[in-house]
Write a protein that holds these residues in place. Structure first.
Motif, short mmCIF file in Angstrom:
data_model
loop_
_atom_site.label_atom_id
_atom_site.label_comp_id
_atom_site.label_asym_id
_atom_site.label_seq_id
_atom_site.Cartn_x
_atom_site.Cartn_y
_atom_site.Cartn_z
N HIS A 12 0.64 -0.98 -0.10
CA HIS A 12 -0.10 -0.31 0.13
C HIS A 12 0.90 1.15 0.03
O HIS A 12 0.37 2.37 0.02
CB HIS A 12 -1.19 -0.17 1.27
CG HIS A 12 -0.78 0.04 2.77
ND1 HIS A 12 0.13 -1.11 2.78
CD2 HIS A 12 -0.01 0.67 3.47
CE1 HIS A 12 0.97 -1.19 4.44
NE2 HIS A 12 0.47 -0.24 4.60
N LEU A 13 2.23 1.46 0.39
CA LEU A 13 2.75 2.48 -0.25
C LEU A 13 3.62 1.92 -1.48
O LEU A 13 5.22 2.93 -1.18
CB LEU A 13 4.14 2.62 1.08
CG LEU A 13 2.86 2.98 2.74
CD1 LEU A 13 4.35 2.61 3.66
CD2 LEU A 13 2.12 3.71 2.78
N LYS A 14 3.69 1.56 -1.82
CA LYS A 14 5.01 1.22 -3.14
C LYS A 14 4.67 2.22 -4.16
O LYS A 14 5.29 2.18 -4.88
CB LYS A 14 4.56 -0.21 -4.10
CG LYS A 14 5.31 -1.06 -3.06
CD LYS A 14 5.41 -2.68 -3.95
CE LYS A 14 6.42 -3.14 -3.18
NZ LYS A 14 6.55 -4.97 -3.59
N GLY A 15 3.54 3.14 -4.27
CA GLY A 15 3.38 3.92 -5.20
C GLY A 15 3.74 5.46 -5.24
O GLY A 15 3.69 5.79 -5.68
N GLY A 16 4.81 5.26 -3.89
CA GLY A 16 5.41 6.90 -3.56
C GLY A 16 4.94 7.81 -2.75
O GLY A 16 4.09 7.04 -1.37
N SER A 17 4.62 9.34 -2.82
CA SER A 17 4.33 9.91 -1.74
C SER A 17 2.81 10.14 -1.63
O SER A 17 1.98 9.90 -0.60
CB SER A 17 5.21 10.96 -2.09
OG SER A 17 4.64 10.91 -3.36
N LEU B 60 0.99 9.44 1.53
CA LEU B 60 -0.41 10.26 2.11
C LEU B 60 -1.47 11.02 2.43
O LEU B 60 -2.22 10.52 3.51
CB LEU B 60 -0.05 11.91 1.07
CG LEU B 60 -1.17 13.30 1.90
CD1 LEU B 60 -0.54 13.87 2.44
CD2 LEU B 60 -1.08 14.55 0.73
N LEU B 61 -1.68 9.37 1.71
CA LEU B 61 -2.99 8.70 1.08
C LEU B 61 -3.38 7.74 2.58
O LEU B 61 -4.39 8.24 3.32
CB LEU B 61 -3.73 7.85 -0.02
CG LEU B 61 -4.29 9.10 -0.85
CD1 LEU B 61 -4.12 8.52 -2.41
CD2 LEU B 61 -4.97 9.81 -1.10
N TYR B 62 -2.97 7.30 3.21
CA TYR B 62 -2.95 6.38 4.09
C TYR B 62 -3.27 7.24 5.39
O TYR B 62 -3.54 6.75 6.24
CB TYR B 62 -1.20 5.04 3.66
CG TYR B 62 -1.12 4.41 4.82
CD1 TYR B 62 -2.26 3.10 5.31
CD2 TYR B 62 -0.15 4.62 5.90
CE1 TYR B 62 -2.22 2.23 6.36
CE2 TYR B 62 -0.08 3.68 6.87
CZ TYR B 62 -1.08 2.55 7.12
OH TYR B 62 -0.87 1.70 7.69
N ARG B 63 -1.79 7.97 5.01
CA ARG B 63 -1.73 8.90 6.69
C ARG B 63 -3.07 9.03 7.13
O ARG B 63 -3.91 9.43 8.23
CB ARG B 63 -0.68 10.02 6.68
CG ARG B 63 0.29 9.33 6.48
CD ARG B 63 1.54 9.88 7.23
NE ARG B 63 3.10 9.10 7.22
CZ ARG B 63 4.11 9.60 6.55
NH1 ARG B 63 3.87 10.91 5.55
NH2 ARG B 63 5.56 8.99 6.54
N ALA B 64 -4.49 9.78 5.88
CA ALA B 64 -5.11 10.65 5.76
C ALA B 64 -5.63 10.08 6.37
O ALA B 64 -7.02 10.17 7.13
CB ALA B 64 -5.47 11.53 4.84
#
Length: 83
Positions: A44-49, A53-57
């Motif tokens: 879920h974090l391989k797409g970059g920044s 950001l979407l994960y943290r939000a």
């Protein structure tokens, strides 16, 4: 009146078409390479920044929402005493 109906008919034909206006580049192979490589990052974090950001939000909104639910349940369980 007939001219307006013909104009409307022509407009509807232009907006509903099956052909693409410009050719779209197929980037599936590059995305498959990116997501299948073993670099130690979660999927879920391989797409970059942007993904980070979407994960943290999402996590922030989830925690905030859960806190609001707990607060409302507590306030409903303990009603205020009248003076």
């Amino acid at each position: 009146m007939y001219r307006q109906l013909m104009g409307l008919r022509q407009l509807s034909r232009r907006t509903i078409t099956s052909s693409a206006r410009r050719p779209v580049e197929n980037s599936v192979k590059e995305k498959q390479k990116l997501f299948q490589e073993d670099n130690g990052r979660p999927i879920h974090l391989k797409g970059g920044s942007r993904d980070a950001l979407l994960y943290r939000a999402t996590i922030t909104l989830t925690v905030f929402g859960a806190g609001c639910v707990v607060y409302e349940l507590f306030s409903a369980a303990m009603p205020k005493k009248p003076h």
